[in-house]
Design a protein around this motif. Structure first.
Motif, PDB file in Angstrom:
ATOM      1  N   MET A 104      34.921  81.823 145.359  1.00 35.66           N
ATOM      2  CA  MET A 104      33.559  81.573 146.051  1.00 35.66           C
ATOM      3  C   MET A 104      33.637  81.916 147.442  1.00 35.66           C
ATOM      4  N   ASN A 105      34.963  81.461 148.122  1.00 35.01           N
ATOM      5  CA  ASN A 105      35.014  81.692 149.373  1.00 35.01           C
ATOM      6  C   ASN A 105      34.905  83.027 149.910  1.00 35.01           C
ATOM      7  N   LEU A 106      35.537  83.976 149.164  1.00 32.51           N
ATOM      8  CA  LEU A 106      35.816  85.474 149.484  1.00 32.51           C
ATOM      9  C   LEU A 106      34.681  85.884 149.294  1.00 32.51           C
ATOM     10  N   TYR A 107      33.787  85.641 148.442  1.00 29.03           N
ATOM     11  CA  TYR A 107      32.408  86.233 148.259  1.00 29.03           C
ATOM     12  C   TYR A 107      31.377  85.872 149.231  1.00 29.03           C
ATOM     13  N   PHE A 108      31.136  84.459 149.489  1.00 25.97           N
ATOM     14  CA  PHE A 108      30.101  83.919 150.382  1.00 25.97           C
ATOM     15  C   PHE A 108      30.430  83.822 151.510  1.00 25.97           C
ATOM     16  N   ASN A 109      31.776  83.898 152.036  1.00 28.29           N
ATOM     17  CA  ASN A 109      32.200  83.534 153.611  1.00 28.29           C
ATOM     18  C   ASN A 109      33.031  84.613 153.895  1.00 28.29           C
ATOM     19  N   ALA A 110      32.776  86.090 153.731  1.00 30.65           N
ATOM     20  CA  ALA A 110      33.189  87.056 154.093  1.00 30.65           C
ATOM     21  C   ALA A 110      32.947  87.309 155.606  1.00 30.65           C
ATOM     22  N   TRP A 111      33.588  86.631 156.537  1.00 30.44           N
ATOM     23  CA  TRP A 111      33.361  86.776 157.919  1.00 30.44           C
ATOM     24  C   TRP A 111      33.560  88.205 158.332  1.00 30.44           C
ATOM     25  N   TRP A 112      34.801  88.536 157.923  1.00 26.51           N
ATOM     26  CA  TRP A 112      35.100  89.980 158.416  1.00 26.51           C
ATOM     27  C   TRP A 112      34.311  91.101 158.400  1.00 26.51           C
ATOM     28  N   THR A 113      33.473  90.953 157.407  1.00 24.37           N
ATOM     29  CA  THR A 113      32.084  92.039 157.235  1.00 24.37           C
ATOM     30  C   THR A 113      31.101  91.964 158.318  1.00 24.37           C
ATOM     31  N   ILE A 114      31.116  90.846 159.177  1.00 24.79           N
ATOM     32  CA  ILE A 114      29.965  90.768 159.936  1.00 24.79           C
ATOM     33  C   ILE A 114      30.580  91.144 161.520  1.00 24.79           C
ATOM     34  N   PRO A 115      29.843  91.954 162.300  1.00 20.57           N
ATOM     35  CA  PRO A 115      30.231  92.371 163.638  1.00 20.57           C
ATOM     36  C   PRO A 115      30.354  91.177 164.341  1.00 20.57           C
ATOM     37  N   ASP A 116      31.189  91.432 165.271  1.00 24.03           N
ATOM     38  CA  ASP A 116      31.471  90.432 166.436  1.00 24.03           C
ATOM     39  C   ASP A 116      30.516  89.960 167.254  1.00 24.03           C
ATOM     40  N   TYR A 117      29.523  90.576 167.392  1.00 28.81           N
ATOM     41  CA  TYR A 117      28.453  89.949 168.325  1.00 28.81           C
ATOM     42  C   TYR A 117      27.357  88.971 167.642  1.00 28.81           C
ATOM     43  N   LYS A 118      27.312  89.159 166.370  1.00 28.97           N
ATOM     44  CA  LYS A 118      26.633  88.301 165.532  1.00 28.97           C
ATOM     45  C   LYS A 118      27.072  86.892 165.362  1.00 28.97           C
ATOM     46  N   PRO A 119      26.165  85.742 165.616  1.00 29.66           N
ATOM     47  CA  PRO A 119      26.615  84.423 165.519  1.00 29.66           C
ATOM     48  C   PRO A 119      27.178  83.879 164.149  1.00 29.66           C
ATOM     49  N   MET A 120      26.420  84.859 163.291  1.00 29.84           N
ATOM     50  CA  MET A 120      26.658  84.384 161.811  1.00 29.84           C
ATOM     51  C   MET A 120      28.303  84.432 161.545  1.00 29.84           C
ATOM     52  N   ARG A 121      28.977  85.383 162.223  1.00 27.53           N
ATOM     53  CA  ARG A 121      30.511  85.605 161.963  1.00 27.53           C
ATOM     54  C   ARG A 121      31.131  84.159 162.436  1.00 27.53           C
ATOM     55  N   ASP A 122      30.811  83.649 163.307  1.00 28.80           N
ATOM     56  CA  ASP A 122      31.342  82.293 163.675  1.00 28.80           C
ATOM     57  C   ASP A 122      31.086  81.244 162.450  1.00 28.80           C
ATOM     58  N   PHE A 123      29.966  80.938 162.175  1.00 30.06           N
ATOM     59  CA  PHE A 123      29.586  80.204 161.072  1.00 30.06           C
ATOM     60  C   PHE A 123      30.461  80.420 159.904  1.00 30.06           C
ATOM     61  N   LEU A 124      30.419  81.657 159.353  1.00 27.26           N
ATOM     62  CA  LEU A 124      31.263  82.035 158.215  1.00 27.26           C
ATOM     63  C   LEU A 124      32.673  81.861 158.283  1.00 27.26           C
ATOM     64  N   LYS A 125      33.181  82.021 159.513  1.00 31.06           N
ATOM     65  CA  LYS A 125      34.669  81.784 159.612  1.00 31.06           C
ATOM     66  C   LYS A 125      34.885  80.473 159.547  1.00 31.06           C
ATOM     67  N   TYR A 126      34.198  79.699 160.066  1.00 24.18           N
ATOM     68  CA  TYR A 126      34.394  78.065 159.774  1.00 24.18           C
ATOM     69  C   TYR A 126      34.291  77.680 158.595  1.00 24.18           C
ATOM     70  N   ASP A 127      33.294  78.049 157.781  1.00 28.36           N
ATOM     71  CA  ASP A 127      33.508  77.821 156.339  1.00 28.36           C
ATOM     72  C   ASP A 127      34.594  78.210 155.573  1.00 28.36           C
ATOM     73  N   PHE A 128      34.743  79.443 155.934  1.00 31.25           N
ATOM     74  CA  PHE A 128      35.990  80.148 155.197  1.00 31.25           C
ATOM     75  C   PHE A 128      37.354  79.334 155.552  1.00 31.25           C
ATOM     76  N   PHE A 129      37.700  78.959 156.556  1.00 28.52           N
ATOM     77  CA  PHE A 129      38.948  78.391 156.971  1.00 28.52           C
ATOM     78  C   PHE A 129      39.037  76.797 156.504  1.00 28.52           C
ATOM     79  N   GLN A 130      37.671  76.262 156.300  1.00 24.77           N
ATOM     80  CA  GLN A 130      37.661  74.764 155.919  1.00 24.77           C
ATOM     81  C   GLN A 130      37.954  75.007 154.564  1.00 24.77           C
TER      82      GLN A 130
END
Length: 271
Positions: free
Chosen positions: A217-243
């Motif tokens: 589920m983590n790899l599917y829903f929180n794939a932060w590496w697919t989001i460009p650096d300039y989008k805030p969603m990247r940080d949100f997904l990264k936070y969820d991924f590592f938690q």
């Protein structure tokens, strides 16, 4: 439970035991690395986003430049220092104290106390750190085999129990209350697994299945590496991924250590 279900469960446990037997030397290291991953990532983020974090705290709390800077320094040093101590197996109880302090500090500083979803995730993270401490006590006991425990078994047992209970809170935040067949099945299976882990029945098997489930589920829903650096969603997904990775690490520690004395698995041995 019918005889066929018992046989199926027994076969599944045999497969799990084979996996654990082959990976017993690697599993604790992988578990620790996963568990401290959110602290490691956040500590690095404090360094890379020093000004942003300082300004956020200063603006949110109106505490000024100095307190904002102090907050960033405490998070940076506390998290990276605690991670290094855990991975090197040096002064693990002190490292756990540092990480608990960081969890408490961030819960207040980021107003997580009033957000039930994020509060449950932080409590699950605290449960993982409790299991780290329990593991260090187990290591300490093995160094002095044959000597009286002086109550150490009792404290380790209750740490394993409390850590196990707190870990299941993470999965509760992932339940999706949508009335579709797939979501209902996912929720029922998930609740069954966390129920087994909470009471300590077939614990290693349930925790291992939940590890696979959460990781997928983590790899599917929180794939932060697919989001460009300039989008805030990247940080949100990264936070969820590592938690989530940290909770996976805690579950792997449950697999490695077992459920402890306060569990149905342990009581079954006395029947």
């Amino acid at each position: 439970m019918s005889r066929q279900q018992e046989e199926l469960m027994s076969k599944a446990e045999d497969v799990a035991d084979q996996v654990l037997r082959h990976g017993k030397h690697v599993l604790p290291h992988v578990a620790r690395l996963c568990l401290i991953s959110t602290f490691l990532e956040d500590g690095i983020r404090m360094w890379c986003q020093w000004n942003e974090q300082r300004d956020y705290i200063s603006a949110t709390w109106g505490c000024g430049w100095f307190i904002g800077t102090l907050f960033v320094v405490i998070n940076l040093v506390g998290q990276l220092g605690g991670c290094i101590m855990v991975l090197s197996r040096q002064q693990v109880p002190i490292a756990c104290g540092l990480l608990w302090g960081i969890i408490a500090l961030q819960t207040i500083a980021y107003s997580i106390l009033w957000d039930v979803r994020f509060l449950m995730r932080n409590l699950a993270l605290a449960g993982g750190v409790i299991l780290l401490l329990a593991e260090s006590k187990a290591e300490g006991k093995s160094l002095f085999a044959g000597l009286p425990s002086m109550g150490e078994n009792t404290s380790k047992t209750y740490m394993q129990f409390s850590g196990r209970i707190l870990l299941v809170l993470m999965f509760l935040t992932l339940l999706r209350f949508e009335f579709s067949f797939l979501h209902i099945v996912q929720n029922l299976i998930g609740l069954l697994l966390i129920g087994l882990i909470a009471v300590g029945y077939k614990t290693k098997l349930a925790a291992l299945v939940l590890v696979v489930w959460l990781t997928s589920m983590n790899l599917y829903f929180n794939a932060w590496w697919t989001i460009p650096d300039y989008k805030p969603m990247r940080d949100f997904l990264k936070y969820d991924f590592f938690q989530t990775m940290s909770v996976v690490g805690g579950l792997l520690l449950v697999v490695a250590l077992g459920p402890g004395g306060v569990s149905m698995d342990e009581h079954k041995k006395k029947w």
